[in-house]
Design an enzyme around this catalytic site. Structure first.
Site, mmCIF file in Angstrom:
data_model
loop_
_atom_site.group_PDB
_atom_site.id
_atom_site.type_symbol
_atom_site.label_atom_id
_atom_site.label_comp_id
_atom_site.label_asym_id
_atom_site.label_seq_id
_atom_site.Cartn_x
_atom_site.Cartn_y
_atom_site.Cartn_z
ATOM 1 C CE LYS A 222 -3.939 -2.164 2.341
ATOM 2 N NZ LYS A 222 -5.087 -2.040 1.446
ATOM 3 C CG HIS B 176 -2.397 -7.398 6.721
ATOM 4 N ND1 HIS B 176 -1.627 -7.865 5.677
ATOM 5 C CD2 HIS B 176 -3.641 -7.913 6.503
ATOM 6 C CE1 HIS B 176 -2.370 -8.600 4.866
ATOM 7 N NE2 HIS B 176 -3.598 -8.655 5.351
HETATM 8 C C1 BG6 Z 1 -6.819 -9.811 4.037
HETATM 9 C C2 BG6 Z 1 -7.651 -10.511 5.070
HETATM 10 O O1 BG6 Z 1 -5.477 -10.164 4.183
HETATM 11 O O2 BG6 Z 1 -6.938 -8.397 4.234
HETATM 12 C C3 BG6 Z 1 -9.092 -10.075 4.965
HETATM 13 O O3 BG6 Z 1 -7.563 -11.902 4.844
HETATM 14 C C4 BG6 Z 1 -9.205 -8.576 5.067
HETATM 15 O O4 BG6 Z 1 -9.872 -10.685 5.965
HETATM 16 C C5 BG6 Z 1 -8.271 -7.925 4.077
HETATM 17 O O5 BG6 Z 1 -10.541 -8.211 4.747
HETATM 18 C C6 BG6 Z 1 -8.234 -6.423 4.273
HETATM 19 O O6 BG6 Z 1 -7.494 -5.850 3.243
HETATM 20 P P1 BG6 Z 1 -7.730 -4.340 2.795
HETATM 21 O O7 BG6 Z 1 -6.698 -4.099 1.768
HETATM 22 O O8 BG6 Z 1 -9.133 -4.283 2.261
HETATM 23 O O9 BG6 Z 1 -7.584 -3.516 4.023
#
Ligand code: BG6
Ligand code: NDP
Length: 450
Positions: free
Chosen positions: A166, A224
């Protein structure tokens, strides 16, 4: 309107990109659209091809019809059932020096798929991208790494964590290390706490089968959130070599200690299709950590993430300590300074300050200095994370991928967490009250700024 993506270095080599599990949700929503943009932007060679793979029965045409694509890109998209015969199939389409195999598959099939790729004859020409989750605990991640390394060296393995790609997450290191004004205060002497949010409004949607086996801690925290914490707190790397960056992230992962944890689940979760009747899976998690190193001992870290909350937003906040002596507004003093990295939905970096209200009286007011991508880079298209990841995998750049050691260490840190932490219920569309009390930065203050 055709935007040019600033600063993306093209992958010039003629490549074959194989998406394994191409009939799935990730391929449809993210991977094929990302490749379509890269192709349109001429960031991948126009002679490259994309091959969808799966057990399902498609012709090239019926496979192409699944996506909203047209023109050259459509003609360069093919389907091949299974891995057997893939090598020959690729040969019939041309001579490709670089092959990407993107495992967009259920995690249980990663190990056997890597072995199949090897048995099919793919060797040093292939870069293998593996989606998260990588294992479900330290032991399974370690075993998976071992089984993969029997066939391919680490240099050919690209473990994906799309948060690293990101834009605003990539900017954390640049903000910290390309600007000399922050480093002196980036430590526990000045920073009172570090706080990270990853809020979602959606529930488990179509992914309950996977999510119910994982929960928010495995799904979001292990990867994350810990990765964003590493970038926020690591020491400067010796160089921008991916190995140097990773070794600093590893130092943080080694120093992390999880102190407290609280879990929650939204009302109605147990009624979601695919969720076990007796499920004990959390859709909300709040954790308090410490980082046991010279820079951060004494600065608590709070992280929280959840589904079905009141807003979508990912932010990292650093709250500064107040001055020991309050010159203004004694004895309480003025509001603490805060730095906020807005990762999404609208990217930016905000510094919260106290200033003087214009007028005859001495009246203080909170004010903000904001660097918002929408203003500063208006007209620049912000690439979607999967575009960047796919391009980097093609170029063999490991910077935004997670190493074997990082993923194992992150799992190790979650090991031994109390299994029976209580489960609070929360209403969909709300944020549960914090078990840590009134410590949170009011991130809502910053929502409208960028
Ligand atoms: C993914 C998860 O890694 O990230 C999901 O498995 C989650 O559960 C998603 O919804 C969120 O990603 P972003 O980019 O929409 O914040
Ligand atoms: P899916 O469950 O939709 O699976 C993808 C495809 O894999 C299926 O369409 C199926 O194709 C094939 N498949 C299913 N079971 C097996 C099996 N046992 N062996 C071999 N192939 C199988 O997954 P997603 O597309 O949602 O996700 C892919 C990967 O990406 C997962 O690891 C997921 O955790 C990860 N991920 C997904 C995200 C998302 O938003 N979807 C976000 C972040 C990560 P066929 O039947 O044709 O073989």
């Amino acid at each position: 309107m055709k935007f040019k993506m600033a600063g993306m270095i093209p992958a010039k080599e003629k490549s074959a990109i194989v998406i394994l599990g191409a009939s799935g949700d990730l391929a449809r929503r993210k991977l094929i659209p990302a490749l379509s943009v890269l192709r349109e932007q001429e960031l991948i060679s126009k002679d490259s091809i994309i091959i969808g793979e799966g057990r399902s029965d498609f012709t090239d045409e019926s496979f192409r019809d699944r996506f909203e694509i047209c023109g050259d890109f459509r003609e360069q998209l093919f389907y091949h059932q299974g891995i057997d015969g893939m090598k020959e199939f690729i040969k019939t389409k041309g001579d490709f020096k670089k092959i990407i195999a993107f495992l967009s598959l259920p995690p249980s099939s990663y190990s056997s798929t890597v072995e199949k790729l090897y048995n099919e004859g793919f060797r040093e020409e292939v870069n293998i991208v593996i989606e998260k989750p990588f294992g479900r605990d330290y032991k399974s991640a370690h075993e998976l790494n071992e089984s993969i390394h029997r066939f391919y060296p680490e240099s050919q393995i690209f473990r994906s964590d799309h948060y690293l790609a990101k834009e605003a997450v990539q900017n954390i290191l640049i903000f910290r290390f390309a600007n000399s004004i922050f480093e002196a205060s980036w430590n526990s002497t000045y920073i009172e706490s570090i706080q990270i949010n990853a809020f979602e409004t959606i529930g488990v949607e179509e992914r309950a089968g996977y999510f119910d086996q994982a929960g928010s801690i495995r799904d979001m925290v292990q990867n994350h959130l810990l990765q964003m914490l590493c970038l926020t707190t690591m020491d400067p790397p010796v160089s921008l070599d991916p190995e140097d960056i990773k070794s600093q992230k590893i130092n943080i992962l080694k120093a992390i200690e999880i102190e407290e944890i609280s879990r929650g689940r939204y009302d109605g979760y147990l009624d979601e299709k695919g969720v076990a009747e007796d499920s004990d899976t959390e859709t909300w998690a709040e954790l308090k950590l410490k980082i046991n190193n010279h820079r951060w001992a004494g600065t608590p870290v709070y992280i929280r993430t959840g589904k079905a909350l009141d807003r979508k937003g990912t932010e990292i906040g650093l709250r500064f300590r107040k001055r020991p002596h309050a010159l203004y507004n004694p004895p309480a003093g003025t509001a603490p300074n805060e730095i906020i990295f807005k990762v999404q939905p609208s990217e930016g970096i905000i510094l919260q300050l106290t200033g003087k209200n214009p007028g005859m009286e001495l009246q203080l007011a909170r004010t903000d200095m904001a660097f918002c991508y929408n203003d500063s880079f208006a007209g620049n298209n912000i690439p979607e994370a999967y575009q960047k990841l796919l391009l980097d995998a093609l170029r063999g750049d490991h910077t935004l991928f997670v190493s074997a050691a990082e993923t194992e260490l992150a799992w190790k840190k979650l090991q031994g967490l109390p299994k029976t932490v209580g489960m609070i219920e929360y209403e969909k569309g709300t944020v549960p009250d914090s078990v840590f009390g009134d410590i949170w930065i009011n991130f809502e203050n910053y929502v409208g700024i960028c």
